[in-house]
Design an enzyme around this catalytic site. Structure first.
Site, PDB file in Angstrom:
ATOM      1  N   HIS A  86       0.873  -1.299   0.005  1.00  0.00           N
ATOM      2  CA  HIS A  86      -0.133   0.036   0.185  1.00  0.00           C
ATOM      3  C   HIS A  86       0.862   1.290   0.074  1.00  0.00           C
ATOM      4  O   HIS A  86       1.908   1.402   0.475  1.00  0.00           O
ATOM      5  CB  HIS A  86      -1.043   0.171   1.331  1.00  0.00           C
ATOM      6  CG  HIS A  86      -2.079  -0.955   1.072  1.00  0.00           C
ATOM      7  ND1 HIS A  86      -3.000  -0.801   0.298  1.00  0.00           N
ATOM      8  CD2 HIS A  86      -2.474  -1.865   1.839  1.00  0.00           C
ATOM      9  CE1 HIS A  86      -4.047  -1.597   0.335  1.00  0.00           C
ATOM     10  NE2 HIS A  86      -3.722  -2.383   1.269  1.00  0.00           N
ATOM     11  N   CYS A 140       0.171   2.798  -4.517  1.00  0.00           N
ATOM     12  CA  CYS A 140      -0.544   4.176  -4.758  1.00  0.00           C
ATOM     13  C   CYS A 140       0.478   5.421  -4.376  1.00  0.00           C
ATOM     14  O   CYS A 140       1.105   5.137  -3.484  1.00  0.00           O
ATOM     15  CB  CYS A 140      -1.847   4.190  -3.928  1.00  0.00           C
ATOM     16  SG  CYS A 140      -3.000   3.038  -4.435  1.00  0.00           S
TER      17      CYS A 140
END
Length: 209
Positions: A86, A140
């Site tokens: 992440h 991301c």
């Protein structure tokens, strides 16, 4: 020179943020490096959160391994840092971001490592111009994690920030010692950001766990 890599894959098992492919990404990268690009198994550090036989990819451990990778680099070495997991944004504590947010990678313990931390960790490379460093971030908000290579490698975004002293061997060793001890008291002031524990904003953390 040597070819060395630090490969990190976080699947976050047992959390609401669990992913399925990030550990496979790290394993696949290791296979590609050894089969096609000349890297040796012994020169690759693998950190995944699904196998207790590897060092757990916590924020502290990732920073410590990055310091080891960079502090031990010699002229002609090629270094690779790969992170799959992440990515997020957190409120910036300084005025160096136009949108007020720092980009960050999310280790398995949610002790995030932001772009400011990465710049401090990489700053010793400014005294090692013949060392080639590549970071691959499969997450991301990865586009500005290093905020331009010349800034990340050569100094701080603003005057008076992490700079030339960061390149000294003594500063790097002090940094490694502080990270290994889990504290920041012995860390040179110009590198303190790299050892700071950073958590996600509470609502984000609650949502992930």
């Amino acid at each position: 020179g040597s070819l060395k890599a630090l490969l990190v894959g976080c699947n976050y098992p047992g959390t609401k943020a669990a992913l399925n492919g990030c550990v496979n990404d790290a394993l696949g990268m290791r296979g590609m490096l050894t089969r096609h690009l000349g890297f040796k198994e012994q020169d690759i550090t693998l950190m995944i959160d699904t196998d207790p036989a590897t060092t757990k990819p916590t924020g502290k451990n990732i920073k410590s391994k990055l310091v080891e990778l960079i502090s031990g680099a010699q002229d002609g070495d090629v270094l690779l840092f790969h992170f799959s997991g992440h990515g997020t944004q957190i409120p910036s504590k300084d005025s160096d971001e136009a949108d007020g947010l720092d980009e960050a990678i999310v280790p398995c313990d949610m002790n995030v490592i932001c772009d400011d931390d990465l710049r401090a960790l990489l700053s010793p490379l400014s005294s090692k111009p013949r060392v080639k460093f590549t970071m691959v971030a499969d997450c991301c908000h990865s586009g500005t994690l290093l905020d331009h290579a010349q800034v990340a490698i050569s100094g701080a975004k603003v005057p008076g920030g992490a700079g030339q002293a960061a390149g000294s061997a003594q500063a790097t060793q002090s940094m490694l010692a502080a990270l290994g001890a889990g504290g920041t008291k012995e860390l040179p002031a110009e590198l303190a950001a790299a050892a700071v524990n950073r958590s996600l904003p509470l609502p984000d953390l609650q949502a992930l766990l």
